[in-house]
Design a protein around this motif. Sequence first.
Motif, mmCIF file in Angstrom:
data_model
loop_
_atom_site.group_PDB
_atom_site.id
_atom_site.type_symbol
_atom_site.label_atom_id
_atom_site.label_comp_id
_atom_site.label_asym_id
_atom_site.label_seq_id
_atom_site.Cartn_x
_atom_site.Cartn_y
_atom_site.Cartn_z
ATOM 1 N N ASP A 23 0.831 -1.189 0.000
ATOM 2 C CA ASP A 23 0.000 0.000 0.000
ATOM 3 C C ASP A 23 0.873 1.249 0.000
ATOM 4 O O ASP A 23 1.968 1.239 0.584
ATOM 5 C CB ASP A 23 -0.899 -0.005 1.246
ATOM 6 N N ALA A 24 0.389 2.306 -0.642
ATOM 7 C CA ALA A 24 1.068 3.608 -0.628
ATOM 8 C C ALA A 24 0.176 4.564 0.157
ATOM 9 O O ALA A 24 -0.982 4.775 -0.217
ATOM 10 C CB ALA A 24 1.290 4.114 -2.044
ATOM 11 N N TRP A 25 0.710 5.097 1.252
ATOM 12 C CA TRP A 25 -0.049 6.038 2.060
ATOM 13 C C TRP A 25 0.391 7.436 1.666
ATOM 14 O O TRP A 25 1.475 7.897 2.030
ATOM 15 C CB TRP A 25 0.187 5.797 3.542
ATOM 16 N N ARG A 26 -0.449 8.101 0.900
ATOM 17 C CA ARG A 26 -0.096 9.414 0.343
ATOM 18 C C ARG A 26 0.138 10.476 1.422
ATOM 19 O O ARG A 26 1.070 11.255 1.330
ATOM 20 C CB ARG A 26 -1.177 9.883 -0.618
ATOM 21 N N LYS A 27 -0.724 10.498 2.422
ATOM 22 C CA LYS A 27 -0.620 11.536 3.450
ATOM 23 C C LYS A 27 0.723 11.476 4.170
ATOM 24 O O LYS A 27 1.339 12.491 4.442
ATOM 25 C CB LYS A 27 -1.777 11.395 4.440
ATOM 26 N N SER A 28 1.181 10.268 4.497
ATOM 27 C CA SER A 28 2.477 10.135 5.180
ATOM 28 C C SER A 28 3.619 9.858 4.220
ATOM 29 O O SER A 28 4.763 9.758 4.659
ATOM 30 C CB SER A 28 2.424 9.080 6.271
ATOM 31 N N ALA A 29 3.329 9.748 2.924
ATOM 32 C CA ALA A 29 4.352 9.533 1.884
ATOM 33 C C ALA A 29 5.227 8.319 2.188
ATOM 34 O O ALA A 29 6.453 8.397 2.192
ATOM 35 C CB ALA A 29 5.203 10.782 1.684
ATOM 36 N N VAL A 30 4.568 7.187 2.451
ATOM 37 C CA VAL A 30 5.295 5.942 2.704
ATOM 38 C C VAL A 30 4.704 4.811 1.866
ATOM 39 O O VAL A 30 3.524 4.826 1.520
ATOM 40 C CB VAL A 30 5.274 5.537 4.202
ATOM 41 N N LEU A 31 5.571 3.853 1.555
ATOM 42 C CA LEU A 31 5.159 2.609 0.917
ATOM 43 C C LEU A 31 5.257 1.550 2.002
ATOM 44 O O LEU A 31 6.314 1.425 2.648
ATOM 45 C CB LEU A 31 6.074 2.282 -0.259
ATOM 46 N N VAL A 32 4.178 0.808 2.220
ATOM 47 C CA VAL A 32 4.132 -0.123 3.342
ATOM 48 C C VAL A 32 3.660 -1.507 2.924
ATOM 49 O O VAL A 32 2.947 -1.654 1.923
ATOM 50 C CB VAL A 32 3.196 0.397 4.465
ATOM 51 N N LEU A 33 4.072 -2.487 3.713
ATOM 52 C CA LEU A 33 3.443 -3.805 3.698
ATOM 53 C C LEU A 33 2.379 -3.717 4.783
ATOM 54 O O LEU A 33 2.684 -3.368 5.929
ATOM 55 C CB LEU A 33 4.441 -4.899 4.064
ATOM 56 N N ALA A 34 1.147 -3.990 4.402
ATOM 57 C CA ALA A 34 0.052 -3.871 5.356
ATOM 58 C C ALA A 34 -0.618 -5.219 5.550
ATOM 59 O O ALA A 34 -0.337 -6.174 4.825
ATOM 60 C CB ALA A 34 -0.959 -2.837 4.862
ATOM 61 N N SER A 35 -1.507 -5.241 6.506
ATOM 62 C CA SER A 35 -2.248 -6.457 6.819
ATOM 63 C C SER A 35 -3.669 -6.293 6.309
ATOM 64 O O SER A 35 -4.342 -5.319 6.643
ATOM 65 C CB SER A 35 -2.240 -6.655 8.336
#
Length: 178
Positions: free
Chosen positions: A86-98
């Motif tokens: 997932d890409a979280w635009r507000k925090s500008a991070v690319l994450v592995l999410a659950s």
Amino acid sequence: MSDESHEPSKRLFFALSCAPEQRRAIAQWRSALQLRHGRPVPAENFHLTLLFLGDVGLAQIADICSAAAKVRVPGVALRVALDRLDAWRKSAVLVLASEQAPPPLLRLVYALEQAMLPFGFADLPKEFRPHLTLMRDYRLPLPEVAAPPEFVLRAEHFTLFESHKGRYRALAEWPLLS
């Protein structure tokens, strides 16, 4: 939390740590994405944040550890699927999410939040979203993924970490197995 800006403090958070072999596997998977934007999080910093405390006065750390030691733990090792990129635009991070947070994980986070209330942490997140940060300063759409993430983070303890100059250092840990 400290009202006095000159009081010595540490930047703290509770998290589930990642085993070394899992860090390597996740780093390899990230490398295969061939990302050219953003800053990769060093593999040794991979973790799943349970609760970010922020700047904590040195005088409060022992009391925070005492409160964490009284948290009711799940009584089992936690297994958290990291099965979605997932890409979280507000925090500008690319994450592995659950895709779905396991109930024992949600209970642990809630118990930690309740244990930390007396310390006056005002900026606690509204909603817990289990994730492992892969990239910071990431402002692009999701990259193409040849193989979907299929990682399962296993934890037998939770840890209080200090964040200092881009490195994370464990200050204390507590077993999840009762």
